[in-house]
Design an enzyme around this catalytic site. Structure first.
Site, mmCIF file in Angstrom:
data_model
loop_
_atom_site.group_PDB
_atom_site.id
_atom_site.type_symbol
_atom_site.label_atom_id
_atom_site.label_comp_id
_atom_site.label_asym_id
_atom_site.label_seq_id
_atom_site.Cartn_x
_atom_site.Cartn_y
_atom_site.Cartn_z
ATOM 1 N N GLY A 171 8.862 1.240 2.501
ATOM 2 C CA GLY A 171 7.727 2.052 2.955
ATOM 3 C C GLY A 171 6.421 1.720 2.265
ATOM 4 O O GLY A 171 5.440 2.447 2.378
ATOM 5 N N ASP A 187 -1.529 -0.918 7.506
ATOM 6 C CA ASP A 187 -1.056 -1.664 6.338
ATOM 7 C C ASP A 187 -1.907 -2.893 6.075
ATOM 8 O O ASP A 187 -2.264 -3.192 4.927
ATOM 9 C CB ASP A 187 0.392 -2.106 6.544
ATOM 10 C CG ASP A 187 1.293 -0.930 6.839
ATOM 11 O OD1 ASP A 187 0.830 0.208 6.717
ATOM 12 O OD2 ASP A 187 2.455 -1.159 7.185
ATOM 13 N N GLU A 238 0.175 9.765 8.812
ATOM 14 C CA GLU A 238 1.428 9.022 9.018
ATOM 15 C C GLU A 238 1.771 8.914 10.496
ATOM 16 O O GLU A 238 1.710 9.906 11.233
ATOM 17 C CB GLU A 238 2.558 9.747 8.259
ATOM 18 C CG GLU A 238 3.555 8.780 7.672
ATOM 19 C CD GLU A 238 2.911 7.780 6.702
ATOM 20 O OE1 GLU A 238 2.473 6.706 7.162
ATOM 21 O OE2 GLU A 238 2.851 8.091 5.497
ATOM 22 N N GLY A 285 11.527 -2.874 2.917
ATOM 23 C CA GLY A 285 12.121 -1.677 3.529
ATOM 24 C C GLY A 285 11.882 -0.432 2.702
ATOM 25 O O GLY A 285 12.570 0.568 2.853
ATOM 26 N N ARG A 328 0.842 -1.206 0.000
ATOM 27 C CA ARG A 328 0.000 0.000 0.000
ATOM 28 C C ARG A 328 0.870 1.246 0.000
ATOM 29 O O ARG A 328 2.052 1.217 0.341
ATOM 30 C CB ARG A 328 -0.940 0.028 1.210
ATOM 31 C CG ARG A 328 -0.229 0.065 2.561
ATOM 32 C CD ARG A 328 -0.106 1.444 3.124
ATOM 33 N NE ARG A 328 0.764 1.496 4.276
ATOM 34 C CZ ARG A 328 2.061 1.748 4.217
ATOM 35 N NH1 ARG A 328 2.648 1.989 3.058
ATOM 36 N NH2 ARG A 328 2.793 1.803 5.317
ATOM 37 N N SER A 379 5.742 -4.193 2.488
ATOM 38 C CA SER A 379 5.960 -5.557 2.024
ATOM 39 C C SER A 379 5.608 -6.549 3.140
ATOM 40 O O SER A 379 5.086 -7.628 2.877
ATOM 41 C CB SER A 379 7.419 -5.741 1.630
ATOM 42 O OG SER A 379 8.252 -5.356 2.696
ATOM 43 N N LYS A 392 12.602 -1.590 9.480
ATOM 44 C CA LYS A 392 12.000 -1.344 10.804
ATOM 45 C C LYS A 392 12.504 -2.321 11.851
ATOM 46 O O LYS A 392 12.658 -1.995 13.007
ATOM 47 C CB LYS A 392 10.481 -1.507 10.723
ATOM 48 C CG LYS A 392 9.767 -0.334 10.140
ATOM 49 C CD LYS A 392 8.305 -0.324 10.531
ATOM 50 C CE LYS A 392 7.534 -1.537 10.100
ATOM 51 N NZ LYS A 392 7.457 -1.817 8.692
HETATM 52 P P1 NG1 Z 1 5.638 0.646 6.741
HETATM 53 O O1 NG1 Z 1 6.953 0.575 7.391
HETATM 54 O O2 NG1 Z 1 5.593 1.572 5.648
HETATM 55 O O3 NG1 Z 1 5.095 -0.695 6.368
HETATM 56 C C1 NG1 Z 1 4.739 1.364 9.201
HETATM 57 C C2 NG1 Z 1 3.688 0.583 9.987
HETATM 58 C C3 NG1 Z 1 2.299 1.220 9.850
HETATM 59 C C4 NG1 Z 1 2.330 2.708 10.158
HETATM 60 C C5 NG1 Z 1 3.437 3.371 9.312
HETATM 61 C C6 NG1 Z 1 3.610 4.831 9.633
HETATM 62 C C7 NG1 Z 1 4.089 -1.828 10.142
HETATM 63 C C8 NG1 Z 1 3.821 -3.151 9.558
HETATM 64 N N1 NG1 Z 1 3.588 -0.770 9.507
HETATM 65 O O4 NG1 Z 1 4.544 1.215 7.828
HETATM 66 O O5 NG1 Z 1 1.394 0.540 10.707
HETATM 67 O O6 NG1 Z 1 2.510 2.934 11.515
HETATM 68 O O7 NG1 Z 1 4.700 2.737 9.525
HETATM 69 O O8 NG1 Z 1 2.439 5.524 9.381
HETATM 70 O O9 NG1 Z 1 4.748 -1.714 11.155
#
Ligand code: NG1
Length: 535
Positions: free
Chosen positions: A165, A213, A57, A163, A51, A168, A261
């Site tokens: 954003g 997500d 955010e 990684g 997504r 995945s 993350k």
């Molecule tokens: P990413 O790292 O883009 O999948 C993460 C968190 C979301 C949300 C966003 C910031 C996971 C799986 N996803 O997204 O829930 O907090 O950062 O808005 O940790």
């Protein structure tokens, strides 16, 4: 929008026309590779997309609403259950990846009632296991504690950059959970159940994630963005952007700064979750009557800024005997002011300062309560900045929704001339874009989750005609999203190539995928036609 995950009869049910050729080749490759790996064809394929987040955010884990949309890139998982169980009380998982040089095949014998996940190691199959664990919990709830999971042979292919954003991990976890449900005879899988189990089980991989997500991956519908709210219960509804001339597009641009993350959790993502939770506890201790407990909720650490928000207004209105409630927008504006007056320390708060305000005997109790699940590394916690970002970002989501809703009602009732329609569209697009730009400012200055490369990309894109540009997803690298009128798309692409990508060493493939125009795609699906092939 609730109901079962759709069963797709053909790839046309899943992808837009422009993606069909590429996807047909890719799915055929998955099916033939499955056959060469396991010696027979799969029984079905489960699919969940990545997504892009349009706005909202870092507020999902504080339980404020967000506005993401699904993209075409996804995880597809081919499955068969022809494998015998290894021994009484266990089942076997054989799992392989189409990119087998990068992601090694594995085999696990797993006890019926316990899926071990070692969150301290960075292992690709942990994402499958976390979907597996969540799905088995649900299956046991449905069929009783004696439920015996089937053994599975699995081949997965993911096109969402890791990684980057674009989520995945959620695509992989939701597709895995869906695959396990279907392998165990559940072809009617409720979207809400699937999403909720994926949210909780993804946390087993070592990240205190919110729920945006997984919701976007499961619930999205082709052609629409998705408004997701988390309280009092998880709800998702499609939202349309008004048609304008020129058409408004979402451009996704990679920074090629990988932000994992899992690896950086202690100083980035998990730390922000802890800071927001501590801010909620601190504001509650100072602003609510002594002894007030925040309600337990579905946020990662069990209490949230949203929980503080609701408790604060419930108690203050009750005490003042007020009859008329403030609107949510007014409440958020009020909370922003209160936060600025209450959390005055720009430099952040130490553990002992916070423990003292929360009435905890020592910092060990504080750590036990807030940082024992996933460790964080920080001397000071920036409660002021994090709460200001969360309340102001929650406000921006509401403002953007308001703009979309008023514009769709006025465009359906308007009979204005084409020149005034163009100027109204221009005005609307600028206002939408300004909100995205404000989000980026807040992510950079207040939440500190941007990075120099993303800031540069946003500046280049705006200069070349983007109405609004910002990071998308967790940040600290990864992807950016840009609201661009169709007639400026090439301008923006060329400027990014000239001023950013040409300065990096990229492969041909990376260069091609660096900037894509993304149309809102569809969510999770099960494809049962594997035996006949797709061609
Ligand atoms: P990413 O790292 O883009 O999948 C993460 C968190 C979301 C949300 C966003 C910031 C996971 C799986 N996803 O997204 O829930 O907090 O950062 O808005 O940790």
């Amino acid at each position: 929008m609730s109901g079962p995950v759709p069963i797709a009869n053909s790839l046309e049910d899943i992808y837009t026309r422009d993606a069909l050729d590429t996807q047909t080749k890719r799915w055929n490759n998955l099916l033939s590779k499955f056959e060469s790996t396991y010696g027979h064809q799969p029984e079905f394929v489960s699919r969940s997309p990545g997504r892009v987040n349009i706005i909202g955010e870092h507020i999902d884990y504080s339980l404020y609403s967000v506005l993401p949309m699904a993209i075409t890139a996804d995880t597809i998982i081919a499955v068969s259950t022809h494998l015998p169980a290894p021994k009484e009380g266990t089942f076997r998982i054989q799992i392989a990846n189409v990119q087998d040089s990068k992601f090694k095949s594995r085999e696990f014998d797993i006890l019926y009632d316990s899926v071990d996940i070692d969150a301290t190691v960075h292992e690709w199959t942990n994402y499958f296991k976390s979907g597996l664990r969540g799905a088995l919990e649900l299956l046991r709830k449905k069929h009783g504690a004696d439920f015996k999971p089937k053994s599975m042979q699995i081949l997965m292919d993911g096109t969402v950059p890791a990684g980057g954003g674009l989520s995945s991990s959620a695509a992989f976890v939701t597709a895995s959970a869906l695959a396990v449900m279907a392998a165990n005879g559940e072809q009617t899988v409720d979207k809400k159940e699937l999403t909720e189990l994926a949210i909780v089980s993804e946390r087993a991989v070592g990240v205190n994630s919110g729920g945006m997500d997984q919701s976007a991956s499961v619930f999205s519908e082709r052609g629409s963005a998705l408004f997701v709210s988390f309280t009092p219960t998880l709800l998702a509804r499609p939202v349309s952007f008004p048609p304008t001339t020129p058409e408004l597009t979402f451009l996704i641009a990679q920074s090629f700064v990988t932000a994992d993350k899992f690896v950086t959790g202690p100083i980035h993502y998990n730390l922000r979750v802890v800071e927001c939770t501590l801010a909620a506890a601190y504001l509650n201790a100072v602003l609510n009557p002594p002894g007030t407990l925040l309600p337990g909720d579905a946020s990662p650490l069990g209490i949230s800024l949203h929980g503080f928000h609701e408790t604060y207004f419930a108690l203050s209105e009750h005490n003042s005997g007020a009859t008329s409630s403030k609107s949510i927008t007014e409440q958020l504006e009020h909370l922003l002011e209160l936060t600025k007056q209450t959390l005055t320390k720009e430099e952040g708060y130490t553990r002992s300062e916070i423990a003292a305000v929360l009435g905890l005997p020592s910092t060990s109790e504080l750590d036990q309560k807030f940082t024992s699940r996933f460790p964080v590394r920080a001397e000071r916690f920036k409660l002021r900045q994090r709460a200001i970002h969360v309340f102001s970002e929650a406000l921006r989501v509401l403002k953007l929704m308001d703009l979309l809703e008023t514009s769709s009602s006025s465009s359906s009732s308007s009979s204005s001339s084409s020149s005034s329609t163009t100027s109204t569209a221009e005005d609307l697009n600028s206002r939408l874009g300004a909100l995205l730009n404000e989000t980026q400012d807040s992510c950079r200055e207040v939440y500190e989750c941007s990075c120099e490369e993303i800031d540069r990309i946003c500046a280049i894109a705006r200069q070349a005609g983007s109405y609004g540009s910002r990071l998308t997803g967790a940040g600290w690298g990864g992807c950016s999203v840009h609201l661009v009128p169709a007639d400026k798309v090439n301008n923006v692409k060329e400027a990014l190539e000239r001023e950013y990508y040409s300065k990096l060493e990229l492969t041909e493939e990376q260069r091609e995928g660096a900037v894509v125009v993304s149309k809102p795609g569809s969510g999770s699906a099960l494809y049962l036609g594997g035996k006949e092939g797709l061609a």
